[in-house]
Scaffold this motif. Structure first.
Motif, short mmCIF file in Angstrom:
data_model
loop_
_atom_site.label_atom_id
_atom_site.label_comp_id
_atom_site.label_asym_id
_atom_site.label_seq_id
_atom_site.Cartn_x
_atom_site.Cartn_y
_atom_site.Cartn_z
N GLU A 1 22.35 -103.62 -37.44
CA GLU A 1 22.63 -104.71 -38.37
C GLU A 1 23.68 -105.63 -37.74
O GLU A 1 24.88 -105.55 -38.01
CB GLU A 1 23.04 -104.13 -39.71
CG GLU A 1 21.87 -103.34 -40.33
CD GLU A 1 22.24 -102.57 -41.58
OE1 GLU A 1 23.39 -102.68 -42.04
OE2 GLU A 1 21.37 -101.85 -42.09
N GLU B 1 23.00 -105.46 -43.22
CA GLU B 1 21.80 -106.29 -43.29
C GLU B 1 20.64 -105.47 -43.84
O GLU B 1 20.60 -104.25 -43.66
CB GLU B 1 21.40 -106.80 -41.89
CG GLU B 1 22.38 -107.71 -41.22
CD GLU B 1 21.91 -108.17 -39.85
OE1 GLU B 1 22.50 -109.12 -39.32
OE2 GLU B 1 20.96 -107.56 -39.29
N THR C 1 16.65 -105.66 -43.12
CA THR C 1 15.77 -106.32 -42.17
C THR C 1 14.31 -105.94 -42.41
O THR C 1 14.01 -104.93 -43.06
CB THR C 1 16.14 -105.93 -40.73
OG1 THR C 1 15.81 -104.55 -40.53
CG2 THR C 1 17.63 -106.13 -40.47
N GLU D 1 24.54 -107.38 -47.93
CA GLU D 1 23.22 -107.23 -47.32
C GLU D 1 22.68 -108.62 -46.99
O GLU D 1 22.26 -109.36 -47.87
CB GLU D 1 22.26 -106.48 -48.25
CG GLU D 1 22.64 -105.04 -48.54
CD GLU D 1 22.41 -104.09 -47.37
OE1 GLU D 1 21.83 -104.53 -46.35
OE2 GLU D 1 22.80 -102.92 -47.48
N TYR E 1 19.94 -111.08 -44.91
CA TYR E 1 18.53 -110.99 -44.50
C TYR E 1 18.32 -111.85 -43.24
O TYR E 1 18.06 -113.06 -43.33
CB TYR E 1 17.62 -111.45 -45.63
CG TYR E 1 16.15 -111.40 -45.30
CD1 TYR E 1 15.58 -110.27 -44.69
CD2 TYR E 1 15.31 -112.46 -45.60
CE1 TYR E 1 14.23 -110.23 -44.39
CE2 TYR E 1 13.95 -112.42 -45.31
CZ TYR E 1 13.42 -111.30 -44.71
OH TYR E 1 12.08 -111.24 -44.42
N PRO E 2 18.41 -111.25 -42.05
CA PRO E 2 18.35 -112.04 -40.82
C PRO E 2 16.94 -112.47 -40.42
O PRO E 2 16.80 -113.32 -39.53
CB PRO E 2 18.94 -111.10 -39.77
CG PRO E 2 18.57 -109.73 -40.27
CD PRO E 2 18.66 -109.82 -41.77
N CYS F 1 23.81 -116.05 -40.52
CA CYS F 1 24.05 -114.69 -41.00
C CYS F 1 25.49 -114.27 -40.77
O CYS F 1 26.13 -113.68 -41.64
CB CYS F 1 23.09 -113.72 -40.31
SG CYS F 1 21.37 -113.92 -40.80
#
Length: 313
Positions: A91, A174, A176, A274, A276-277, A287
């Motif tokens: 992350e 993150e 993903t 959290e 979201y990339p 991000c």
């Protein structure tokens, strides 16, 4: 109806043993370097902060020093804020967001609160862009005693002398697309359970502590972050990753019973970010900026509350 593809390691319905763990570990070579990406930026902070080595991970043939960055001029009369990144090494913005906060924003909090920042809790996993450590153990389910994860145990030892002094802990994560495509199937295979497909939320969200909910604190972070990136909407059933949405972009977990990092301090204010990339609407820089916005908003809110400037009882 799609039939799930069996995970390439192990026998369906049977938990992994040592041989399967070794096979999984062999599948994941080094893809980036902690010593190149993270350590030079930590070293560059020594002129402005107290940098300490709080542990060493010995994963032969590799060894990884664990670093914490703290306020210079630590004031025993002030409370403490903990910022953690890279508990899950894959992350990325958790690691680089923590470093960016230190480089650009941390000085503005000098004399107001003692900062303790651990940018990369899990450097082995950072290098391999993985969730687990080499023993196929998730550090973010291992913050309990005795901990099965060396990464988690080391961080708990670091914060133990400061028990009762934490005002805030924000843990940077993150969610993903690889969670659904790789990590959740691996978890099901490791534990000998069937894989149950889920959904990946499109946007930023927070995880509050169901045993110590702080809705105003969470809202303050969401309001700050939405200036940087979009907030994840609820799924049609009113959930995010299967948990009921408490308020916009916020769900709750029982942090300590689950062995989650954000539960280790007993702080008044805790949250897990959290990012979201994988969204087409979010760049890596965005991000990182979202993580920084979350940290600053968390600190600003906590410090604005009555009694926040004094050491916690």
């Amino acid at each position: 109806m799609n039939t799930p593809v069996p995970f390439p390691i192990g026998t369906p319905g049977q938990p992994w043993g040592a041989a399967e763990v070794a096979q999984w570990r062999a599948m994941h070579p080094v893809r980036r370097r902690h010593a190149e990406d993270v350590l030079p930026r930590v070293e560059a902070l020594r002129s402005r902060f107290e940098v300490s080595e709080y542990g060493m991970l010995d994963y032969a043939p590799d060894r990884y020093p664990l670093h914490a960055v703290g306020s210079r001029g630590w004031d025993e009369n002030l409370p403490v804020a903990l910022v953690t990144g890279g508990v899950h090494g894959y992350e990325t913005s958790g690691v680089h967001g923590a470093l960016q906060f230190l480089e650009r924003h941390a000085p503005q909090y000098a004399g107001r609160i003692n900062l303790l920042v651990v940018p990369c809790v899990s450097p082995w996993a950072y290098e391999r862009i993985q969730r687990w450590n080499p023993a196929a153990i998730d550090p973010n389910r291992s913050f309990r005693k005795p901990s099965p994860a060396a990464e988690s145990a080391a961080l708990m030892r670091l914060v133990a002398p400061l028990a009762g002094r934490f005002l805030l802990h924000i843990d940077l994560h993150e969610t993903t697309d690889s969670d659904e495509g790789e990590f959740r199937p691996a978890l099901a295979a490791r534990d000998g359970k069937p894989f149950e497909p889920g959904t990946i939320p499109d946007g930023f969200y927070l995880v509050d502590d169901s045993d110590n909910p702080q809705p105003a604190f969470q809202r303050a972070i969401i309001n700050a972050v939405e200036k940087v990136t979009h907030i994840a909407p609820a799924d049609p059933d009113g959930t995010i990753i299967g948990s009921p949405v408490i308020s916009r972009g916020v769900i709750e977990y029982a942090l300590r019973p689950l062995g989650l990092c954000a539960g280790i301090t007993g702080a008044r204010y805790t949250t897990t970010t959290e990012v979201y990339p994988d969204s087409p609407r979010a760049s890596p820089a965005q991000c990182n900026d979202a993580q920084v916005a979350a940290v600053c908003a968390a600190l600003d809110f906590a410090l604005s509350q009555p009694g926040a400037s004094a050491r916690s009882a």
